[in-house]
Design a protein around this motif. Structure first.
Motif, mmCIF file in Angstrom:
data_model
loop_
_atom_site.group_PDB
_atom_site.id
_atom_site.type_symbol
_atom_site.label_atom_id
_atom_site.label_comp_id
_atom_site.label_asym_id
_atom_site.label_seq_id
_atom_site.Cartn_x
_atom_site.Cartn_y
_atom_site.Cartn_z
ATOM 1 N N ILE A 117 0.856 -1.188 0.000
ATOM 2 C CA ILE A 117 0.000 0.000 0.000
ATOM 3 C C ILE A 117 0.893 1.239 0.000
ATOM 4 O O ILE A 117 1.712 1.422 0.893
ATOM 5 C CB ILE A 117 -0.939 0.013 1.219
ATOM 6 N N THR A 118 0.739 2.090 -1.028
ATOM 7 C CA THR A 118 1.573 3.278 -1.162
ATOM 8 C C THR A 118 1.363 4.219 0.006
ATOM 9 O O THR A 118 0.241 4.532 0.372
ATOM 10 C CB THR A 118 1.260 3.999 -2.489
ATOM 11 N N LYS A 119 2.467 4.676 0.613
ATOM 12 C CA LYS A 119 2.420 5.595 1.749
ATOM 13 C C LYS A 119 2.981 6.966 1.404
ATOM 14 O O LYS A 119 2.568 7.967 1.967
ATOM 15 C CB LYS A 119 3.218 5.021 2.929
ATOM 16 N N PHE A 120 3.962 7.026 0.478
ATOM 17 C CA PHE A 120 4.653 8.268 0.193
ATOM 18 C C PHE A 120 5.180 8.208 -1.233
ATOM 19 O O PHE A 120 5.718 7.194 -1.654
ATOM 20 C CB PHE A 120 5.820 8.433 1.165
ATOM 21 N N THR A 121 5.013 9.298 -1.991
ATOM 22 C CA THR A 121 5.480 9.348 -3.369
ATOM 23 C C THR A 121 6.144 10.684 -3.651
ATOM 24 O O THR A 121 5.643 11.733 -3.250
ATOM 25 C CB THR A 121 4.299 9.153 -4.353
ATOM 26 N N VAL A 122 7.276 10.634 -4.349
ATOM 27 C CA VAL A 122 7.895 11.824 -4.912
ATOM 28 C C VAL A 122 7.639 11.737 -6.409
ATOM 29 O O VAL A 122 8.146 10.834 -7.081
ATOM 30 C CB VAL A 122 9.418 11.895 -4.633
ATOM 31 N N GLY A 123 6.812 12.645 -6.902
ATOM 32 C CA GLY A 123 6.442 12.637 -8.309
ATOM 33 C C GLY A 123 7.563 13.146 -9.194
ATOM 34 O O GLY A 123 8.528 13.761 -8.732
ATOM 35 N N ASN A 124 7.451 12.916 -10.490
ATOM 36 C CA ASN A 124 8.449 13.335 -11.454
ATOM 37 C C ASN A 124 8.642 14.844 -11.461
ATOM 38 O O ASN A 124 9.723 15.344 -11.753
ATOM 39 C CB ASN A 124 8.068 12.823 -12.846
ATOM 40 N N SER A 125 7.620 15.601 -11.099
ATOM 41 C CA SER A 125 7.712 17.064 -11.059
ATOM 42 C C SER A 125 8.289 17.564 -9.734
ATOM 43 O O SER A 125 8.491 18.761 -9.562
ATOM 44 C CB SER A 125 6.320 17.674 -11.249
ATOM 45 N N GLY A 126 8.533 16.652 -8.770
ATOM 46 C CA GLY A 126 8.997 17.039 -7.443
ATOM 47 C C GLY A 126 7.867 17.132 -6.439
ATOM 48 O O GLY A 126 8.095 17.428 -5.270
ATOM 49 N N SER A 127 6.650 16.879 -6.867
ATOM 50 C CA SER A 127 5.508 16.933 -5.952
ATOM 51 C C SER A 127 5.616 15.823 -4.913
ATOM 52 O O SER A 127 6.146 14.754 -5.180
ATOM 53 C CB SER A 127 4.199 16.787 -6.734
ATOM 54 N N LEU A 128 5.120 16.097 -3.705
ATOM 55 C CA LEU A 128 5.123 15.127 -2.617
ATOM 56 C C LEU A 128 3.703 14.707 -2.308
ATOM 57 O O LEU A 128 2.824 15.550 -2.154
ATOM 58 C CB LEU A 128 5.758 15.739 -1.360
ATOM 59 N N THR A 129 3.486 13.415 -2.203
ATOM 60 C CA THR A 129 2.171 12.894 -1.854
ATOM 61 C C THR A 129 2.338 11.920 -0.698
ATOM 62 O O THR A 129 3.172 11.024 -0.758
ATOM 63 C CB THR A 129 1.530 12.151 -3.050
ATOM 64 N N SER A 130 1.554 12.112 0.366
ATOM 65 C CA SER A 130 1.626 11.230 1.517
ATOM 66 C C SER A 130 0.221 10.834 1.936
ATOM 67 O O SER A 130 -0.677 11.668 2.009
ATOM 68 C CB SER A 130 2.324 11.939 2.685
ATOM 69 N N GLN A 131 0.049 9.575 2.236
ATOM 70 C CA GLN A 131 -1.243 9.078 2.685
ATOM 71 C C GLN A 131 -1.555 9.495 4.115
ATOM 72 O O GLN A 131 -2.661 9.301 4.599
ATOM 73 C CB GLN A 131 -1.295 7.558 2.551
ATOM 74 N N ALA A 132 -0.586 10.101 4.815
ATOM 75 C CA ALA A 132 -0.800 10.535 6.199
ATOM 76 C C ALA A 132 -1.536 11.868 6.277
ATOM 77 O O ALA A 132 -2.017 12.237 7.334
ATOM 78 C CB ALA A 132 0.536 10.635 6.930
ATOM 79 N N TYR A 133 -1.613 12.611 5.167
ATOM 80 C CA TYR A 133 -2.183 13.964 5.184
ATOM 81 C C TYR A 133 -3.228 14.076 4.081
ATOM 82 O O TYR A 133 -2.956 14.567 2.993
ATOM 83 C CB TYR A 133 -1.077 15.015 5.001
#
Length: 181
Positions: A117-133
């Motif tokens: 299960i994905t928890k944290f991602t650094v996208g190709n553009s530098g965007s940050l995605t976290s399932q904690a927020y």
């Protein structure tokens, strides 16, 4: 014949000889479907001489797999680790980053997951995605330990108040909280 072609095991050893040279200064050594065990109960090193590169290159759709058992680490640039990490990268080359990720297509640069299960991602553009927020409209804040948190979502009639944990509360009074000049 030097080697019995019907033998299932071939041993090369004579007295105190500790090296075996096969081939010349160039060429190819082909081993068909082998499992190669090295070490003989002690640490083993596969190395080069005279500043040569060492390349491990699978062909076609083959993968390069570095693995160990339940208590084995994969150490890159290190000869040992003082803590237990499945992957330990030790950098000592100038002031360079310890890990550089260069993705030449449009996919994400880094994704961390737990049990698939994905928890944290650094996208190709530098965007940050976290399932904690995931509170849409929630405000991010930090604690005194540096931990990032997120407030609950406020409404259009709420005011954001500070403190160790910021929060939205109903604005008191009536009218505007601003002085109109």
């Amino acid at each position: 014949d030097l080697i019995d072609t019907t033998a299932t095991t071939v041993n090369f050893a004579r007295g105190t000889t500790s090296s075996l040279t096969i081939g010349a200064t160039s060429g190819i050594l082909n081993l068909q479907h082998p499992t190669i065990n090295v070490g003989g109960g002690g640490a083993a090193t596969i190395g080069t001489v005279s500043n040569d590169d060492l390349s491990l290159t699978p062909q076609g759709s083959g993968n390069l797999i570095l693995s160990g058992d339940f208590d084995t680490q994969v150490l890159i640039g290190a000869t040992g680790a003082t803590t237990e990490f499945p992957l330990f990268v030790n950098n000592s080359i100038g002031s360079n980053a310890t890990l550089a990720v260069n993705n030449i297509n449009g996919a994400d640069l880094l994704t961390a997951s737990a049990s698939g299960i994905t928890k944290f991602t650094v996208g190709n553009s530098g965007s940050l995605t976290s399932q904690a927020y995931t509170n849409a409209g929630g405000v991010l804040y930090t604690s005194s330990t540096g931990l990032i948190g997120q407030t609950a979502v406020g409404t259009v009639n709420d005011c954001l108040v500070g403190g160790a944990i910021p929060s939205f509360v109903s604005c008191t009074g009536t009218g505007s909280n601003w002085n109109v000049l």
